[in-house]
Design a protein around this motif. Structure first.
Motif, PDB file in Angstrom:
ATOM      1  N   SER A 143       0.859  -1.172   0.000  1.00  0.00           N
ATOM      2  CA  SER A 143       0.000   0.000   0.000  1.00  0.00           C
ATOM      3  C   SER A 143       0.899   1.226   0.000  1.00  0.00           C
ATOM      4  O   SER A 143       1.548   1.522   0.999  1.00  0.00           O
ATOM      5  CB  SER A 143      -0.917  -0.019   1.222  1.00  0.00           C
ATOM      6  N   HIS A 144       0.945   1.909  -1.132  1.00  0.00           N
ATOM      7  CA  HIS A 144       1.881   3.021  -1.303  1.00  0.00           C
ATOM      8  C   HIS A 144       1.290   4.341  -0.844  1.00  0.00           C
ATOM      9  O   HIS A 144       2.009   5.281  -0.557  1.00  0.00           O
ATOM     10  CB  HIS A 144       2.310   3.113  -2.769  1.00  0.00           C
ATOM     11  N   ILE A 145      -0.029   4.414  -0.844  1.00  0.00           N
ATOM     12  CA  ILE A 145      -0.712   5.613  -0.367  1.00  0.00           C
ATOM     13  C   ILE A 145      -1.730   5.132   0.657  1.00  0.00           C
ATOM     14  O   ILE A 145      -2.706   4.476   0.311  1.00  0.00           O
ATOM     15  CB  ILE A 145      -1.421   6.358  -1.514  1.00  0.00           C
ATOM     16  N   VAL A 146      -1.458   5.407   1.924  1.00  0.00           N
ATOM     17  CA  VAL A 146      -2.344   4.930   2.982  1.00  0.00           C
ATOM     18  C   VAL A 146      -3.136   6.122   3.521  1.00  0.00           C
ATOM     19  O   VAL A 146      -2.553   7.075   4.025  1.00  0.00           O
ATOM     20  CB  VAL A 146      -1.542   4.270   4.132  1.00  0.00           C
ATOM     21  N   GLY A 147      -4.441   6.065   3.375  1.00  0.00           N
ATOM     22  CA  GLY A 147      -5.294   7.117   3.915  1.00  0.00           C
ATOM     23  C   GLY A 147      -5.862   6.648   5.246  1.00  0.00           C
ATOM     24  O   GLY A 147      -6.516   5.609   5.311  1.00  0.00           O
ATOM     25  N   ILE A 148      -5.565   7.385   6.311  1.00  0.00           N
ATOM     26  CA  ILE A 148      -6.034   6.976   7.639  1.00  0.00           C
ATOM     27  C   ILE A 148      -7.117   7.954   8.080  1.00  0.00           C
ATOM     28  O   ILE A 148      -6.860   9.152   8.197  1.00  0.00           O
ATOM     29  CB  ILE A 148      -4.870   7.018   8.664  1.00  0.00           C
ATOM     30  N   ASP A 149      -8.308   7.454   8.321  1.00  0.00           N
ATOM     31  CA  ASP A 149      -9.406   8.332   8.750  1.00  0.00           C
ATOM     32  C   ASP A 149      -9.405   8.472  10.271  1.00  0.00           C
ATOM     33  O   ASP A 149      -9.534   7.487  10.994  1.00  0.00           O
ATOM     34  CB  ASP A 149     -10.747   7.787   8.268  1.00  0.00           C
ATOM     35  N   LEU A 150      -9.248   9.729  10.709  1.00  0.00           N
ATOM     36  CA  LEU A 150      -9.092  10.017  12.135  1.00  0.00           C
ATOM     37  C   LEU A 150     -10.193  10.931  12.637  1.00  0.00           C
ATOM     38  O   LEU A 150     -10.672  11.796  11.914  1.00  0.00           O
ATOM     39  CB  LEU A 150      -7.774  10.783  12.348  1.00  0.00           C
ATOM     40  N   VAL A 151     -10.534  10.731  13.914  1.00  0.00           N
ATOM     41  CA  VAL A 151     -11.397  11.707  14.570  1.00  0.00           C
ATOM     42  C   VAL A 151     -10.751  12.073  15.901  1.00  0.00           C
ATOM     43  O   VAL A 151      -9.928  11.336  16.435  1.00  0.00           O
ATOM     44  CB  VAL A 151     -12.829  11.173  14.810  1.00  0.00           C
ATOM     45  N   ARG A 152     -11.155  13.236  16.400  1.00  0.00           N
ATOM     46  CA  ARG A 152     -10.585  13.731  17.639  1.00  0.00           C
ATOM     47  C   ARG A 152     -11.723  13.878  18.641  1.00  0.00           C
ATOM     48  O   ARG A 152     -12.827  14.294  18.267  1.00  0.00           O
ATOM     49  CB  ARG A 152      -9.959  15.091  17.355  1.00  0.00           C
ATOM     50  N   THR A 153     -11.457  13.548  19.905  1.00  0.00           N
ATOM     51  CA  THR A 153     -12.505  13.689  20.913  1.00  0.00           C
ATOM     52  C   THR A 153     -12.051  14.544  22.085  1.00  0.00           C
ATOM     53  O   THR A 153     -12.832  14.836  22.987  1.00  0.00           O
ATOM     54  CB  THR A 153     -12.947  12.315  21.455  1.00  0.00           C
ATOM     55  N   GLY A 154     -10.773  14.929  22.088  1.00  0.00           N
ATOM     56  CA  GLY A 154     -10.275  15.747  23.191  1.00  0.00           C
ATOM     57  C   GLY A 154      -8.941  16.337  22.828  1.00  0.00           C
ATOM     58  O   GLY A 154      -8.429  16.094  21.731  1.00  0.00           O
ATOM     59  N   PRO A 155      -8.345  17.119  23.752  1.00  0.00           N
ATOM     60  CA  PRO A 155      -7.084  17.785  23.436  1.00  0.00           C
ATOM     61  C   PRO A 155      -6.036  16.785  22.976  1.00  0.00           C
ATOM     62  O   PRO A 155      -5.249  17.049  22.082  1.00  0.00           O
ATOM     63  CB  PRO A 155      -6.659  18.423  24.761  1.00  0.00           C
ATOM     64  N   ASP A 156      -6.042  15.608  23.582  1.00  0.00           N
ATOM     65  CA  ASP A 156      -4.992  14.654  23.264  1.00  0.00           C
ATOM     66  C   ASP A 156      -5.563  13.315  22.814  1.00  0.00           C
ATOM     67  O   ASP A 156      -4.859  12.319  22.796  1.00  0.00           O
ATOM     68  CB  ASP A 156      -4.126  14.470  24.525  1.00  0.00           C
ATOM     69  N   GLU A 157      -6.853  13.301  22.491  1.00  0.00           N
ATOM     70  CA  GLU A 157      -7.474  12.020  22.141  1.00  0.00           C
ATOM     71  C   GLU A 157      -7.825  11.959  20.657  1.00  0.00           C
ATOM     72  O   GLU A 157      -8.690  12.693  20.195  1.00  0.00           O
ATOM     73  CB  GLU A 157      -8.760  11.786  22.959  1.00  0.00           C
ATOM     74  N   PHE A 158      -7.117  11.071  19.983  1.00  0.00           N
ATOM     75  CA  PHE A 158      -7.397  10.829  18.569  1.00  0.00           C
ATOM     76  C   PHE A 158      -7.734   9.350  18.393  1.00  0.00           C
ATOM     77  O   PHE A 158      -7.139   8.497  19.040  1.00  0.00           O
ATOM     78  CB  PHE A 158      -6.179  11.166  17.720  1.00  0.00           C
ATOM     79  N   PHE A 159      -8.661   9.072  17.493  1.00  0.00           N
ATOM     80  CA  PHE A 159      -9.021   7.689  17.204  1.00  0.00           C
ATOM     81  C   PHE A 159      -8.986   7.450  15.700  1.00  0.00           C
ATOM     82  O   PHE A 159      -9.369   8.327  14.922  1.00  0.00           O
ATOM     83  CB  PHE A 159     -10.436   7.375  17.701  1.00  0.00           C
ATOM     84  N   VAL A 160      -8.537   6.266  15.329  1.00  0.00           N
ATOM     85  CA  VAL A 160      -8.585   5.893  13.918  1.00  0.00           C
ATOM     86  C   VAL A 160      -9.930   5.235  13.651  1.00  0.00           C
ATOM     87  O   VAL A 160     -10.286   4.260  14.300  1.00  0.00           O
ATOM     88  CB  VAL A 160      -7.454   4.910  13.557  1.00  0.00           C
ATOM     89  N   LEU A 161     -10.665   5.795  12.689  1.00  0.00           N
ATOM     90  CA  LEU A 161     -11.963   5.215  12.318  1.00  0.00           C
ATOM     91  C   LEU A 161     -11.791   4.078  11.333  1.00  0.00           C
ATOM     92  O   LEU A 161     -12.436   3.054  11.420  1.00  0.00           O
ATOM     93  CB  LEU A 161     -12.854   6.270  11.666  1.00  0.00           C
ATOM     94  N   GLU A 162     -10.959   4.300  10.335  1.00  0.00           N
ATOM     95  CA  GLU A 162     -10.668   3.227   9.394  1.00  0.00           C
ATOM     96  C   GLU A 162      -9.420   3.525   8.601  1.00  0.00           C
ATOM     97  O   GLU A 162      -8.958   4.663   8.537  1.00  0.00           O
ATOM     98  CB  GLU A 162     -11.851   2.944   8.457  1.00  0.00           C
ATOM     99  N   ASP A 163      -8.868   2.456   8.007  1.00  0.00           N
ATOM    100  CA  ASP A 163      -7.683   2.577   7.176  1.00  0.00           C
ATOM    101  C   ASP A 163      -8.101   2.390   5.726  1.00  0.00           C
ATOM    102  O   ASP A 163      -9.017   1.636   5.437  1.00  0.00           O
ATOM    103  CB  ASP A 163      -6.678   1.480   7.546  1.00  0.00           C
ATOM    104  N   ASN A 164      -7.411   3.080   4.827  1.00  0.00           N
ATOM    105  CA  ASN A 164      -7.681   2.920   3.400  1.00  0.00           C
ATOM    106  C   ASN A 164      -6.379   2.583   2.698  1.00  0.00           C
ATOM    107  O   ASN A 164      -5.524   3.436   2.527  1.00  0.00           O
ATOM    108  CB  ASN A 164      -8.277   4.202   2.823  1.00  0.00           C
ATOM    109  N   CYS A 165      -6.240   1.312   2.328  1.00  0.00           N
ATOM    110  CA  CYS A 165      -4.968   0.840   1.784  1.00  0.00           C
ATOM    111  C   CYS A 165      -4.986   0.673   0.273  1.00  0.00           C
ATOM    112  O   CYS A 165      -3.978   0.356  -0.327  1.00  0.00           O
ATOM    113  CB  CYS A 165      -4.597  -0.494   2.413  1.00  0.00           C
ATOM    114  N   ARG A 166      -6.160   0.849  -0.341  1.00  0.00           N
ATOM    115  CA  ARG A 166      -6.220   0.624  -1.799  1.00  0.00           C
ATOM    116  C   ARG A 166      -5.857   1.911  -2.507  1.00  0.00           C
ATOM    117  O   ARG A 166      -4.700   2.220  -2.680  1.00  0.00           O
ATOM    118  CB  ARG A 166      -7.598   0.105  -2.191  1.00  0.00           C
ATOM    119  N   THR A 167      -6.839   2.694  -2.888  1.00  0.00           N
ATOM    120  CA  THR A 167      -6.528   3.961  -3.552  1.00  0.00           C
ATOM    121  C   THR A 167      -7.384   5.049  -2.928  1.00  0.00           C
ATOM    122  O   THR A 167      -8.384   5.465  -3.499  1.00  0.00           O
ATOM    123  CB  THR A 167      -6.803   3.882  -5.056  1.00  0.00           C
TER     124      THR A 167
END
Lengths: 477, 276
Positions: A143-167
């Motif tokens: 996977s040469h271009i990885v799109g990582i979908d992130l959300v934030r819930t606090g000053p220091d809290e980030f969560f990954v919602l999903e990974d995109n490994c295709r295009t």
């Protein structure tokens, strides 16, 4: 749960705590002092610019009206340099682990042998391609271009919602949003030290060049393979080809002869070394995948597997971004990298597990339920925003085919100030950064695509559901 | 047994095609069940290339012809020594775990009838006795689908063949794969050649059967069409999830021409001396 965005339950990226948070300070007077007339003038100017350059496609293949303009909100979304450093490390860590996983499951399958991931989730997965098992692409990069979908819930809290490994699509928005902001508000870019994103195409070109096959002896020839101008992301394909200075081709422009893939040109055939494809695996080569595909290049997979051409992303890379596999990404990070995950997963219930399914059915009103193979906000249930009837109907669907669903808690997505009809108001946002992985290199431009739920209180940022986009700033340190 | 193979496939196109690309899986498997003495594949007028060994151990190569193409003739000539290994595929180097063969394709997707056939066949057999279960499944498929040429087509699915109760080796193999998947045994489609004498009955020199993954033994061949496991009469070429994936010749022609295929296969005992 999904009440009014102004409730203190939600982290407001500009106004949480005492006064304006530091990364947003450069925007305070700009937004406060902007007269309403100027604002609407600028807004229509931005819209005209977007229309003129033709960027009207739906992000992430969501379908819908391909000519519909995705609303652009001029209020930037801002990260401090320090915040970004953590995201940068977390995203790169994840991209490395996902590639290590792909290399593993197409070769020795150590992670399955070690009992860390159930074999059937990998090998019976629709995205697992037997046709590429045992083949190692250059640099072991899948996977040469990885799109990582992130959300934030606090000053220091980030969560990954999903990974995109295709295009993963949408990167043209990251570049165009910046371009348009710079054109409309040049003084903002003089007054603030904002890290640049415009070298993304150059880095992408370098990344793709780095994974040219061994048989390529000269400067590698890179092309972008598009399904054609009917595709909703065609604008992005041609935009990236332009920015990288490479050819944009369709399947009919390429053919296989001998050990290589060739491109038809007015000066005769030219050998192609790296294909950045924006078409799905199933349509790549009718001799290997779907025999009825009209979009593919017959024999392409044979050239690929014999080392004559590189395909980015590698066919079969989708097995790493499946929603059922997602749960195991933290485990991958520990297993392959020996590190603790920097970015958290969202706790996820697999309806395939009986206990999980029972919990999900009992708590639907508080949960977000997604299809394992779905994307783009279709076929999903946002419990807190649904009626009793909708929830009951969805429960039936889950009972019918539990393995098709996963559920997650409704996250308190952070908000960012947004221009609305009623003035500046908080709206929920997410983020997709684009990580580039080549042979011996990994790069992340400081920025990404911020999507914003323009409807008050809405937590769904998908453009098909009324979402818009914002420029994403990372303050230089 | 030393066997001689002469296999000629001729594709005729009318009107001629602008170009033809074929993926060829026509080289015998490197394994202890057989040893090639001499093997040659030729495609008249084609550029050959892009040869590689895939994860299942098959050697694949590519033939390309630029148009106008009115005829493509693929000739395979070879001699091979074969050995009876009790149906077990021995010494084939592969990188795909058997677990990756538990997902059906369009034609091996089981329907209710196939599921019933599978469940009835293994009833009363110890779930741990996978080999016994496999034999029972193969026997059940042999009983349920009578060997009858000309009743099914290339695209016929296992479920359709079972409903019809008739079929050829392809249908037997598909049905056995579908039945095996129903009871959780990994299964795949295998193509090759079969040496037969007239008194053997139902036979095709260009043949197909199924392999099921059996713990400890590995992949074991089952040929419901002949009610047996592959022995020294069988030559193995390659495998896949179904007939399309495993096809010895998979091609695509660019153009609007009508395709006509003529196949001649002769497998006979070699006249040359056995080499010791």
């Amino acid at each position: 749960m999904a009440g009014n965005s102004n409730t203190p339950n939600y982290f407001n990226e500009m106004f949480s705590g005492d006064g304006v948070r530091p990364p947003y300070r450069g925007l305070e007077s700009w937004s406060n002092d902007m007269p309403l007339e100027l604002r609407s003038l600028k807004q229509s100017e931005a819209e005209a610019l977007f229309r003129r350059i033709g960027i009207t496609f739906a992000v992430y293949g969501e379908g819908g009206d391909p000519d519909r303009l995705i609303p652009f909100d001029m209020f930037p979304r801002v990260f401090s340099g320090e915040e970004w450093r953590k995201l940068d490390r977390g995203v790169k860590q994840r991209a490395r682990a996902l590639n290590a996983f792909l290399c593993d499951v197409y070769n020795r399958g150590e992670i399955v042998r070690a009992g860390k991931i159930p074999g059937h989730l990998v090998y019976s997965n629709e995205a697992y391609e037997r046709a590429v098992a045992g083949f190692r692409p250059p640099g072991n990069v899948y996977s040469h271009i990885v799109g990582i979908d992130l959300v934030r819930t606090g000053p220091d809290e980030f969560f990954v919602l999903e990974d995109n490994c295709r295009t993963p699509s949408g990167v043209s928005y990251m570049l165009e949003n910046r371009e348009i902001m710079m054109r409309m508000f040049p003084q903002l870019f003089r007054e603030n030290r904002i890290a640049p994103v415009e070298n993304y195409p150059r880095l992408l070109r370098r990344t793709l060049g780095s994974v040219a096959p061994l048989k390529c002896e000269d400067e590698p020839r890179v092309v972008i393979l598009t399904p054609g101008h009917y595709n909703s992301a065609y604008y992005e394909h041609s935009f990236l080809a332009d920015m990288m200075g490479v050819e944009l081709v369709e399947a009919a422009d390429l053919f296989v002869e001998g050990d290589f893939v060739w491109m038809r040109t007015t000066e005769g055939p030219r050998r192609v070394d790296v294909i950045y494809r924006r078409i799905d695996d199933a349509f790549l080569d009718p001799l290997c995948f779907r025999p009825d595909s009209m979009l593919g290049i017959p024999g392409l997979m044979n050239v690929y597997r014999s080392g004559g051409v590189t395909i980015a992303s590698a066919p079969g890379a989708g097995v790493a971004d499946d929603k059922a596999i997602y749960t195991f990404v933290p485990e991958m990070i520990r297993f392959y990298l020996g590190e603790e995950p920097i970015l958290n997963n969202v706790p996820t219930w697999q309806c395939a597990r009986e206990d999980d399914c029972g919990y999900v059915l009992a708590n639907l009103k508080d949960l977000v339920v997604k299809e394992v193979h779905g994307s783009g906000g279709y076929g999903m249930l946002v419990g807190p925003c649904s009626t009793k009837e909708q929830i009951a109907a969805f429960a039936d669907k889950i009972r019918e085919n539990p393995g098709n669903y996963i559920a997650q808690p409704t996250l308190a997505l952070s908000t960012c100030p947004t221009f609305t009809k009623e003035g500046i108001a908080p709206r929920h946002v997410d983020l997709r950064p684009y990580c580039l992985v080549g042979d011996g290199m990994i790069e992340l431009v400081p920025g990404g695509l911020t999507r914003v739920a323009l409807t008050e209180g809405s937590l769904v940022v998908n453009s098909s559901q009324g979402g818009g986009v914002k420029d994403t700033w990372v303050m230089a340190e | 047994m030393r066997l001689r193979v002469d296999h000629e496939s001729t594709y005729r196109f009318d009107p001629p095609m602008r170009g033809v690309v074929q993926s060829l899986r026509l080289t015998p498997t490197l394994c202890e069940n057989q040893q090639v003495a001499d093997w040659a594949i030729s495609v008249e007028g084609a550029t050959m290339g892009a040869g590689f060994r895939d994860g299942a151990g098959d050697w694949i190569e590519t033939a390309m012809l630029l148009g106008p193409v009115d005829t493509v003739t693929i000739r395979v000539e070879g001699e091979i020594e074969t050995f009876d290994r009790g149906g077990i595929l021995k010494g084939n180097r592969e990188k795909i775990p058997p677990e990756a063969y538990l997902r059906p394709t369009r034609v091996t997707k089981p329907d209710r009838a196939l599921r019933e056939l599978a469940e009835t066949a293994v009833e009363g057999i110890d779930p741990a006795a996978i080999l016994d279960r496999a034999h029972a499944l193969s026997h059940a498929v042999e009983q349920a689908i009578a060997y009858t040429p000309g009743q099914t087509a290339e695209s016929t699915s296992a479920a359709e063949a079972l409903a019809l109760g008739k079929g050829v080796c392809q249908d037997h193999a598909h049905a056995l794969i579908a039945a095996a998947l129903c009871v959780g045994i990994p299964a795949r489609y295998v193509t090759g050649y079969l040496f037969s004498t007239e008194e053997d009955g139902a036979q095709e020199a260009s043949h197909a059967w199924a392999e099921l993954a059996i713990p400890i033994l590995g992949w074991v061949g089952f040929d419901p069409s002949n009610g047996t496991c592959p022995d020294e009469r069988y030559i193995r070429l390659g495998s896949g999830g179904d007939a399309t994936e495993a096809a010895p010749i998979r091609g695509i022609a660019n153009g609007a021409g009508e395709e006509n295929l003529d196949v001649k296969v002769v497998v006979k005992e070699s006249q040359s001396q056995h080499q010791q």
